[in-house]
Every structure is written in structure tokens, then in C-alpha cells.
Design a protein around this motif. Sequence first.
Motif, PDB file in Angstrom:
ATOM      1  N   TRP A   1      -2.861  -7.339  13.310  1.00  0.00           N
ATOM      2  CA  TRP A   1      -2.620  -6.974  11.888  1.00  0.00           C
ATOM      3  C   TRP A   1      -2.214  -5.335  10.802  1.00  0.00           C
ATOM      4  CZ3 TRP A   1      -5.299  -5.481   6.835  1.00  0.00           C
ATOM      5  CH2 TRP A   1      -4.719  -5.469   5.434  1.00  0.00           C
ATOM      6  N   ARG A   2      -3.874  -4.507  11.906  1.00  0.00           N
ATOM      7  CA  ARG A   2      -3.695  -3.015  10.998  1.00  0.00           C
ATOM      8  C   ARG A   2      -1.860  -2.421  12.380  1.00  0.00           C
ATOM      9  NH1 ARG A   2      -9.777  -0.476  10.344  1.00  0.00           N
ATOM     10  NH2 ARG A   2      -8.148   0.301   9.143  1.00  0.00           N
ATOM     11  N   ASP A   3      -1.406  -3.228  13.473  1.00  0.00           N
ATOM     12  CA  ASP A   3      -0.438  -2.365  14.643  1.00  0.00           C
ATOM     13  C   ASP A   3       0.047  -3.030  13.360  1.00  0.00           C
ATOM     14  OD1 ASP A   3      -2.384  -1.059  16.082  1.00  0.00           O
ATOM     15  OD2 ASP A   3      -2.812  -2.737  16.826  1.00  0.00           O
ATOM     16  N   THR A   4       0.611  -3.529  12.161  1.00  0.00           N
ATOM     17  CA  THR A   4       2.310  -4.459  11.967  1.00  0.00           C
ATOM     18  C   THR A   4       2.345  -3.321  11.147  1.00  0.00           C
ATOM     19  OG1 THR A   4       1.289  -5.162  10.170  1.00  0.00           O
ATOM     20  CG2 THR A   4       1.088  -6.513  11.917  1.00  0.00           C
ATOM     21  N   ARG A   5       4.097  -3.008  11.101  1.00  0.00           N
ATOM     22  CA  ARG A   5       4.607  -2.349   9.411  1.00  0.00           C
ATOM     23  C   ARG A   5       4.490  -2.881   8.547  1.00  0.00           C
ATOM     24  NH1 ARG A   5      10.138   0.215   9.729  1.00  0.00           N
ATOM     25  NH2 ARG A   5       9.717   0.861   7.055  1.00  0.00           N
ATOM     26  N   GLY A   6       4.025  -4.031   7.847  1.00  0.00           N
ATOM     27  CA  GLY A   6       3.233  -4.554   6.708  1.00  0.00           C
ATOM     28  C   GLY A   6       1.755  -3.738   6.227  1.00  0.00           C
ATOM     29  N   TYR A   7       0.656  -3.265   7.094  1.00  0.00           N
ATOM     30  CA  TYR A   7      -0.490  -2.683   7.211  1.00  0.00           C
ATOM     31  C   TYR A   7       0.376  -2.093   6.422  1.00  0.00           C
ATOM     32  CZ  TYR A   7      -4.883  -1.316   7.926  1.00  0.00           C
ATOM     33  OH  TYR A   7      -6.392  -0.221   7.688  1.00  0.00           O
ATOM     34  N   HIS A   8       1.415  -0.543   8.031  1.00  0.00           N
ATOM     35  CA  HIS A   8       1.029   0.870   7.055  1.00  0.00           C
ATOM     36  C   HIS A   8       1.548   0.738   5.594  1.00  0.00           C
ATOM     37  CE1 HIS A   8      -0.862   2.083  10.628  1.00  0.00           C
ATOM     38  NE2 HIS A   8       0.071   1.111  11.386  1.00  0.00           N
ATOM     39  N   ASP A   9       2.671  -0.508   4.861  1.00  0.00           N
ATOM     40  CA  ASP A   9       3.659  -0.596   4.049  1.00  0.00           C
ATOM     41  C   ASP A   9       2.835  -0.362   3.125  1.00  0.00           C
ATOM     42  OD1 ASP A   9       6.046  -0.407   5.432  1.00  0.00           O
ATOM     43  OD2 ASP A   9       6.116  -2.511   4.516  1.00  0.00           O
ATOM     44  N   TYR A  10       2.072  -1.551   3.463  1.00  0.00           N
ATOM     45  CA  TYR A  10       0.380  -1.600   2.018  1.00  0.00           C
ATOM     46  C   TYR A  10      -0.644  -0.059   1.334  1.00  0.00           C
ATOM     47  CZ  TYR A  10      -3.400  -3.366  -0.667  1.00  0.00           C
ATOM     48  OH  TYR A  10      -4.291  -3.174  -1.457  1.00  0.00           O
ATOM     49  N   GLY A  11      -0.655   0.306   3.025  1.00  0.00           N
ATOM     50  CA  GLY A  11      -1.479   1.870   2.943  1.00  0.00           C
ATOM     51  C   GLY A  11      -0.608   2.693   2.192  1.00  0.00           C
ATOM     52  N   LEU A  12       0.356   2.862   2.189  1.00  0.00           N
ATOM     53  CA  LEU A  12       1.151   3.763   1.991  1.00  0.00           C
ATOM     54  C   LEU A  12       1.862   3.780   0.571  1.00  0.00           C
ATOM     55  CD1 LEU A  12       3.062   6.694   1.846  1.00  0.00           C
ATOM     56  CD2 LEU A  12       5.130   4.549   2.741  1.00  0.00           C
ATOM     57  N   PHE A  13       2.173   2.636  -0.019  1.00  0.00           N
ATOM     58  CA  PHE A  13       1.561   2.126  -1.051  1.00  0.00           C
ATOM     59  C   PHE A  13       1.446   2.159  -2.179  1.00  0.00           C
ATOM     60  CE2 PHE A  13       1.711  -1.883  -4.156  1.00  0.00           C
ATOM     61  CZ  PHE A  13       2.630  -1.191  -4.865  1.00  0.00           C
ATOM     62  N   LEU A  14      -0.297   2.387  -1.627  1.00  0.00           N
ATOM     63  CA  LEU A  14      -1.446   2.365  -2.228  1.00  0.00           C
ATOM     64  C   LEU A  14      -1.678   3.803  -2.354  1.00  0.00           C
ATOM     65  CD1 LEU A  14      -4.204  -0.145  -1.043  1.00  0.00           C
ATOM     66  CD2 LEU A  14      -3.030  -0.634  -3.125  1.00  0.00           C
ATOM     67  N   ARG A  15      -1.552   4.834  -1.886  1.00  0.00           N
ATOM     68  CA  ARG A  15      -1.770   5.900  -1.707  1.00  0.00           C
ATOM     69  C   ARG A  15      -0.902   6.850  -2.834  1.00  0.00           C
ATOM     70  NH1 ARG A  15      -5.305   8.340   1.569  1.00  0.00           N
ATOM     71  NH2 ARG A  15      -6.077   6.617   2.922  1.00  0.00           N
ATOM     72  N   ARG A  16       0.680   6.123  -2.434  1.00  0.00           N
ATOM     73  CA  ARG A  16       2.037   6.732  -3.670  1.00  0.00           C
ATOM     74  C   ARG A  16       1.362   6.104  -4.915  1.00  0.00           C
ATOM     75  NH1 ARG A  16       6.963   8.161  -2.139  1.00  0.00           N
ATOM     76  NH2 ARG A  16       7.958   7.147  -4.061  1.00  0.00           N
ATOM     77  N   LEU A  17       0.935   5.090  -5.052  1.00  0.00           N
ATOM     78  CA  LEU A  17       0.195   4.543  -6.356  1.00  0.00           C
ATOM     79  C   LEU A  17      -1.151   5.735  -6.782  1.00  0.00           C
ATOM     80  CD1 LEU A  17      -0.258   0.650  -6.099  1.00  0.00           C
ATOM     81  CD2 LEU A  17       1.748   2.760  -6.945  1.00  0.00           C
ATOM     82  N   ASN A  18      -2.344   5.515  -6.121  1.00  0.00           N
ATOM     83  CA  ASN A  18      -2.856   7.016  -6.122  1.00  0.00           C
ATOM     84  C   ASN A  18      -2.558   7.676  -6.363  1.00  0.00           C
ATOM     85  OD1 ASN A  18      -6.168   6.852  -5.279  1.00  0.00           O
ATOM     86  ND2 ASN A  18      -5.410   8.829  -4.343  1.00  0.00           N
ATOM     87  N   GLU A  19      -1.714   8.607  -5.668  1.00  0.00           N
ATOM     88  CA  GLU A  19      -1.315  10.151  -6.111  1.00  0.00           C
ATOM     89  C   GLU A  19      -0.764  10.133  -7.121  1.00  0.00           C
ATOM     90  OE1 GLU A  19      -1.739  12.933  -4.850  1.00  0.00           O
ATOM     91  OE2 GLU A  19      -2.593  11.685  -3.200  1.00  0.00           O
ATOM     92  N   SER A  20       0.429   8.747  -8.149  1.00  0.00           N
ATOM     93  CA  SER A  20       1.034   9.059  -9.328  1.00  0.00           C
ATOM     94  C   SER A  20      -0.290   9.262 -10.591  1.00  0.00           C
ATOM     95  CB  SER A  20       1.823   7.704  -9.578  1.00  0.00           C
ATOM     96  OG  SER A  20       0.609   6.601  -9.570  1.00  0.00           O
ATOM     97  N   VAL A  21      -1.030   8.848 -10.494  1.00  0.00           N
ATOM     98  CA  VAL A  21      -2.198   8.881 -11.421  1.00  0.00           C
ATOM     99  C   VAL A  21      -2.492  10.056 -11.846  1.00  0.00           C
ATOM    100  CG1 VAL A  21      -1.698   6.353 -11.874  1.00  0.00           C
ATOM    101  CG2 VAL A  21      -3.854   7.116 -10.342  1.00  0.00           C
ATOM    102  N   VAL A  22      -2.766  11.135 -10.828  1.00  0.00           N
ATOM    103  CA  VAL A  22      -3.536  12.178 -10.797  1.00  0.00           C
ATOM    104  C   VAL A  22      -3.185  12.643 -11.770  1.00  0.00           C
ATOM    105  CG1 VAL A  22      -4.710  13.770  -9.495  1.00  0.00           C
ATOM    106  CG2 VAL A  22      -3.863  12.301  -8.113  1.00  0.00           C
ATOM    107  N   GLY A  23      -4.748  12.951 -13.406  1.00  0.00           N
ATOM    108  CA  GLY A  23      -4.329  13.928 -13.664  1.00  0.00           C
ATOM    109  C   GLY A  23      -3.362  12.809 -15.534  1.00  0.00           C
ATOM    110  N   TYR A  24      -3.332  11.949 -15.690  1.00  0.00           N
ATOM    111  CA  TYR A  24      -2.790  10.868 -16.285  1.00  0.00           C
ATOM    112  C   TYR A  24      -4.357   9.802 -16.995  1.00  0.00           C
ATOM    113  CZ  TYR A  24       1.552  12.094 -15.165  1.00  0.00           C
ATOM    114  OH  TYR A  24       2.765  13.064 -15.051  1.00  0.00           O
ATOM    115  N   PHE A  25      -4.956   9.667 -18.010  1.00  0.00           N
ATOM    116  CA  PHE A  25      -5.373   9.013 -18.738  1.00  0.00           C
ATOM    117  C   PHE A  25      -5.265   8.320 -19.437  1.00  0.00           C
ATOM    118  CE2 PHE A  25      -7.092  13.266 -17.095  1.00  0.00           C
ATOM    119  CZ  PHE A  25      -8.313  13.039 -16.683  1.00  0.00           C
TER     120      PHE A  25
END
Length: 326
Positions: free
Chosen positions: A35-59
Motif C-alpha cells: 500500500w505504501r507504494d501506491t498512488r493512493g497512499y501518496h495522495d492521502y499523505g499530500l492531502f493531509l499535509r495540504r490540510l495541515n498547512e491551510s490552518v497554520v495561524g487560524y484559530f
Amino acid sequence: MTAALPPLRQIPISEAARLTPPKLRIKTDDDVACWRDTRGYHDYGLFLRRLNESVVGYFLPYSSPSMTQATTSILSMLDKLDSWINEIPPLPTPQRFGNLAFRTWGKKLEDNVDSLLTSLLPSEFAASIPLISPYLVTSFGSFTRMDYGTGHETSFALFLLCLTLIRFFEPLPEQERDLVLVVFLRYLRLCWRLQDVYRLEPAGSHGVWGLDDYSFLSYIFGSAQLRESDISVTTILRRPLPPTNLYFLSISRIHEVKTGPFHEHSSQLYNIATGVPRWAKVNSGLFKMYEAGTLGRSPGQTSRSPTYSFGRPYGMGHYFFRSDET
């Protein structure tokens, strides 16, 4: 910043219509490695990091300046699921964990998931419903074991990912921020109510060796909110905490459901508070912990370490891609 991250791919509905529904595929360590070699795994990791960055400094409380119809619709769906709890009260059975009424609530979700998604999605997205419905069904706990854990939380995050891949949600910072501070927060509160009313057991909990009995992503997103603040990490040890971010909300939730010294029942969080000097390091460390402990272990694998399995999601390794895709 989100702009520094790669864009999230788009899956045309015409392509999704040719795919088969996801199945439970992650059962062994070899499955995890595949699974860790699939496109799906990398999609999910990128998605979480994009969500993570979007909330920096917002409360919190957060008022979205441009909430989309998609966000409004998914909130209405979650409100409807919440209302079912009123319609299906817990049975007066003397059980410590897992009131049997939760199975009734879950059966109603299973029976109505297609109609829920038909109401949620515009007609042009109809072909995606068989592909995303398993993730929604498994987002709220196991109706067989009557428990909830980070695997179920991950299923909901994957559900949001699928909706973004088909562009029901757009991968723009404003909408990604809404997904965290509006949609995920509403989901979290619904899950807390399900846990309280139906007394759900933690799935795969390892007590003091775990970060939290039920959740993980709220700590990742909450630490991102705090990443550029001058608030000390040790603040979490002083009660009451202001409800200004998901990290503080999750700590306050622990105090609602657990008794005794915090350093005894939540040693991982205590160690983070006393041993990690900056929120930026907390945030990056939690990502590593999540990848190793929740995404990186097979269902039966356990270990008395910060990287053991906190609970398993359903079908994480195969969604929206062909059987030969890697």
C-alpha cells in the motif's frame, strides 16, 4: 504554505465510473508495504499535509468568509446523522462498553448511505457513490465490535480526500481550511457524542502507550494551528484550556472522559508537553508518529512504543484506482 506543496490530482468522473468499489485489503505487513507504494497512499499523505498547512495561524471559533455549497451540504449530512442519535436512544442494558443501540444506528447508516450521498452530491457525481460510500460507512466506528479508533477517523479523512479528488471540494487553501475547521470539527463532535451515548470502546487502544484512545488527526491539525504562535507547548498542562484550536479541544475532551493525573493516563501527551519545545516540532513529530503508528502497521500488529497501531481504517490501500495501479 500550501502553495509550496504539489497540487492534488483530479480523477475525472468518467474514469471513476469504470472502477470497482474499494475492498478491505490491508491485513498483513506485506499488504502495508504494498500500500505504501501506491498512488493512493501518496495522495492521502499530500492531502493531509495540504490540510495541515491551510490552518497554520487560524484559530477557533472560525467563521468561513466564503463557505461553499459543498461545505454547507456535508454539514447538513452530519447534522442528520447526529439527529439519528435522538431517534435511536441507548438501550437500558447493563453494559460497560458498546450499547447495542449503536448497531441499530449503524444499520440505519448502511441502509441509507446511498440516499445520503445522492442528496449530498450533484447528479454529475453519481457514479462515484459506490466508490466512496464504504469510507463514509466506516467513519463512525465498528458496528460489530462497537468501538471507535483512529482507523475510523482515517476513513472519514479518506472520504474527504475522495470528494476532493473528484472535485466536489476544490483543493484550494480556503476550502481546505473549511474542511478542517468546519467539517472535521463537526465530524469530531458527532463522534464524541456517539462515543458518549453508545459508550463505544476504544479500538486498538494501548492505554498510556497511546496518544489518545480515539483520535489522532485533531492533534496534528491543532498543532498546525499553533505552529507559528508564541503559546508554550506546556500550556496544555494548565486547565482550563481555551477552545481556540483542535489540540486544546482534544486535551479538554480527555479531561471530560478520564480521571486521575494527566501524566499517568496520557503519558505520551504529557511527554510531548514537557519534552518538545516548539509547536513546529510537535506538528512534524505527530506526522511521523501517525504515518508509523496508524498508517504503517497491519491490523494485528502491536507494540509498546509510540508507533504501535492505534486502530485500522477500512480499505485504505485501494480506492479510486485500478487494480494494477501502484
